[in-house]
Design an enzyme around this catalytic site. Sequence first.
Site, mmCIF file in Angstrom:
data_model
loop_
_atom_site.group_PDB
_atom_site.id
_atom_site.type_symbol
_atom_site.label_atom_id
_atom_site.label_comp_id
_atom_site.label_asym_id
_atom_site.label_seq_id
_atom_site.Cartn_x
_atom_site.Cartn_y
_atom_site.Cartn_z
ATOM 1 N N CYS A 69 -25.795 22.202 0.419
ATOM 2 C CA CYS A 69 -26.740 21.215 0.976
ATOM 3 C C CYS A 69 -27.657 20.734 -0.142
ATOM 4 C CB CYS A 69 -27.592 21.829 2.083
ATOM 5 S SG CYS A 69 -26.686 22.383 3.540
ATOM 6 N N CYS A 143 -26.005 30.822 6.852
ATOM 7 C CA CYS A 143 -25.706 29.406 6.609
ATOM 8 C C CYS A 143 -26.122 28.639 7.851
ATOM 9 C CB CYS A 143 -24.224 29.201 6.311
ATOM 10 S SG CYS A 143 -23.779 27.463 6.012
ATOM 11 N N GLN A 249 -11.660 17.480 11.849
ATOM 12 C CA GLN A 249 -13.030 17.029 11.650
ATOM 13 C C GLN A 249 -13.948 18.242 11.525
ATOM 14 O OE1 GLN A 249 -13.863 14.003 11.030
ATOM 15 N NE2 GLN A 249 -12.110 12.825 11.763
ATOM 16 N N ASP A 344 -7.538 5.867 10.691
ATOM 17 C CA ASP A 344 -8.469 6.887 10.187
ATOM 18 C C ASP A 344 -7.869 7.531 8.944
ATOM 19 O OD1 ASP A 344 -10.378 8.866 9.859
ATOM 20 O OD2 ASP A 344 -9.620 10.120 11.486
ATOM 21 N N CYS A 370 -14.205 8.053 5.901
ATOM 22 C CA CYS A 370 -15.034 9.075 5.260
ATOM 23 C C CYS A 370 -15.416 8.655 3.845
ATOM 24 C CB CYS A 370 -14.281 10.412 5.238
ATOM 25 S SG CYS A 370 -12.738 10.367 4.310
#
Length: 412
Positions: A69, A143, A249, A344, A370
């Site tokens: 992150c 996490c 996903q 996609d 994406c």
Amino acid sequence: MADFEAHIDKVGFQGDGITAGGLIVPMTLPGERVLARQGKERPELVEVIMASPERVTPPCPHFSACGGCTLQHWDLAAYSAWKHEVVVAQLRRGGLETEVLPGFTTPTHSRRRVGLHARKQGNQVQIGFKARRSWSLVPIEVCVISDPAIVASLPMLRQLAAPLFEHPKSAPVLHVTASLTGLDIDISGVERTKSGGLSADARMQIAMAAGEAGFARVTMGEDILYQVRQPMIRFGKATVSLPIGSFLQATPQAEAAMAALVSDSVAGAKKVADLFCGAGTFTFPLAETAVVYAADGAATSIAALKNAMASAPGLKTITPEVRDLFRRPMVAEEMKGFDAIVFDPPRAGAEAQAFEIARSGVAHAVAVSCNLQTFVRDAKILVNAGFSLDRVTPIDQFLWSAHVELVGVFSR
């Protein structure tokens, strides 16, 4: 090198603070005055002298060291507004003007698919994520983005990784997926020894660790090291067997949001093509109201889709096909009679397929992407052929990262 002060003007597309002069200082926010130090490649934050009112306490104790992150220090509302603006700016840069709707932000503790790196230090095995811009490992104990089932299994995953270091150059990665029937672990990064793959002893240790942990399946490539249950996933009304190493996903909430957007965008269509369909993420929701042609290059995904069709009675006809849509896209002539095309693709986008959609007479298209850059490229192909990009919805599936996905809706 001496420390220096910097005033942060904005956050760039990669999630780092940038000064008015273009200097990049990671972990900083707009309006902040900071003390920085030049590192090997770029400046590093030393101290925040004057903090932004949008700066918050990161919820994860591993933040700043762990590279998973990068934006936990930013207030969620401001962070989400920035991701929205990133989409607007990238579309505008590509010459595309359209309505960008409020985005969907995935919640914490929802990531069902993670890649955990394993390293051996002496007799101890550690698992975690790579550090920021480094190959070094940051061992993790918690996490805040991951599914609780994955976090709870971290000690067992360390035991599972212990037998994977028979070759000194092995750098295992445990690709962990939380399925409906338990954790599915696919292992990569293990070097072959002189005698070939893992020894019989290592395989036995892995199977014992997996059994004690209650994992559903452990694989390494096509090799099943342990399986007590088939990992299962739900797509719409169908229950699907998850193929080894297949795409899924990252969060079920983002998947549900995207599936709803896709279905709503083609409402009223009687015949739809679902291209790059995987194991049926959108195929099964679409088939509740429309006949669906579903194509993907992964034979295992199409096989899983076919097998799952019997688990969802009451759907319209689904016609699956294994097809390399990069080398053999669905051509315009095949689209005759279709009311809408959904595609996609992976990060590389679908340039060849977009040209065929552009040549066709299909009235509606929906792109799930994406990668903003390849989406812009493919969208311009459609727009230049007479399509209108009606709206775009950002999807923040990878919480607190710079990554953003989207669903774009096109019509003639």
